[in-house]
Design a protein around this motif. Structure first.
Motif, PDB file in Angstrom:
ATOM      1  N   PRO A  27      69.704 -31.481   2.727  1.00  0.00           N
ATOM      2  CA  PRO A  27      70.611 -30.618   2.160  1.00  0.00           C
ATOM      3  C   PRO A  27      70.705 -28.669   3.081  1.00  0.00           C
ATOM      4  O   PRO A  27      69.324 -28.520   3.277  1.00  0.00           O
ATOM      5  N   LYS A  28      71.392 -27.988   1.969  1.00  0.00           N
ATOM      6  CA  LYS A  28      72.033 -27.452   3.278  1.00  0.00           C
ATOM      7  C   LYS A  28      71.089 -26.080   1.551  1.00  0.00           C
ATOM      8  O   LYS A  28      71.757 -26.387   0.572  1.00  0.00           O
ATOM      9  N   VAL A  29      70.608 -24.980   2.443  1.00  0.00           N
ATOM     10  CA  VAL A  29      70.651 -23.727   1.212  1.00  0.00           C
ATOM     11  C   VAL A  29      71.841 -22.462   1.571  1.00  0.00           C
ATOM     12  O   VAL A  29      72.274 -22.347   2.467  1.00  0.00           O
ATOM     13  N   LEU A  39      75.917 -20.714   4.220  1.00  0.00           N
ATOM     14  CA  LEU A  39      75.726 -22.565   3.462  1.00  0.00           C
ATOM     15  C   LEU A  39      74.652 -23.005   4.694  1.00  0.00           C
ATOM     16  O   LEU A  39      75.664 -23.181   5.874  1.00  0.00           O
ATOM     17  N   LEU A  40      73.327 -23.549   5.032  1.00  0.00           N
ATOM     18  CA  LEU A  40      73.265 -23.183   6.502  1.00  0.00           C
ATOM     19  C   LEU A  40      71.873 -24.362   5.989  1.00  0.00           C
ATOM     20  O   LEU A  40      71.034 -24.785   4.909  1.00  0.00           O
ATOM     21  N   THR A  41      71.439 -24.956   7.068  1.00  0.00           N
ATOM     22  CA  THR A  41      70.814 -26.023   7.281  1.00  0.00           C
ATOM     23  C   THR A  41      69.092 -24.976   7.841  1.00  0.00           C
ATOM     24  O   THR A  41      69.293 -24.225   8.270  1.00  0.00           O
ATOM     25  N   LEU A  42      68.041 -26.459   7.620  1.00  0.00           N
ATOM     26  CA  LEU A  42      66.899 -25.781   7.912  1.00  0.00           C
ATOM     27  C   LEU A  42      66.576 -25.348   9.332  1.00  0.00           C
ATOM     28  O   LEU A  42      66.388 -24.088  10.183  1.00  0.00           O
ATOM     29  N   ASN A  43      67.696 -25.741  10.652  1.00  0.00           N
ATOM     30  CA  ASN A  43      67.381 -25.290  11.928  1.00  0.00           C
ATOM     31  C   ASN A  43      68.411 -24.218  11.732  1.00  0.00           C
ATOM     32  O   ASN A  43      68.199 -23.134  13.009  1.00  0.00           O
TER      33      ASN A  43
END
Length: 117
Positions: A27-29, A39-43
């Motif tokens: 999921p993206k944040v 809209l980003l991933t954890l990495n």
């Protein structure tokens, strides 16, 4: 019912999951501050936090009369085509928002992992 699941917020912004995004494997944040949304991933969040650290370590222009409020610091974003001009106060708030989001995401992942053991 709200279409979002809030993760973290502070004076400068908010991070949340879109409820439809939580159903995916990665999921993206949604990270929003200063009228800008990512809209980003954890990495990508971790890379963004590293960029904040690098920006915090940089210097303002030599003639700056008000380095705390002057937007002379350039923050690299996870998008190769977008950098942001920020001041010292903003960069610290942005990093707090990002790091708080990372912490809560990793904590939730760790807790969910415990329940499977």
């Amino acid at each position: 019912m709200s279409p979002i699941d809030k993760i973290f917020s502070n004076e400068i912004g908010i991070s949340f999951f879109w409820k439809k995004e939580t159903q995916t494997n990665t999921p993206k944040v949604q990270l929003i501050f200063r009228d800008i949304g990512f809209l980003l991933t954890l990495n990508e969040l971790k890379d963004f936090s590293d960029s904040c650290t690098n920006t915090i370590q940089s210097q303002c222009c030599s003639e700056c009369m008000d380095p705390e409020h002057c937007r002379s610091l350039l923050l690299r974003t996870p998008s190769d085509k977008i950098d942001l001009a920020v001041n010292r106060q903003e960069i610290h708030q942005i990093q707090e928002l990002i790091n708080g989001t990372i912490f809560k995401m990793e904590l939730k992942s760790w807790i969910n992992g415990l329940s499977f053991n």
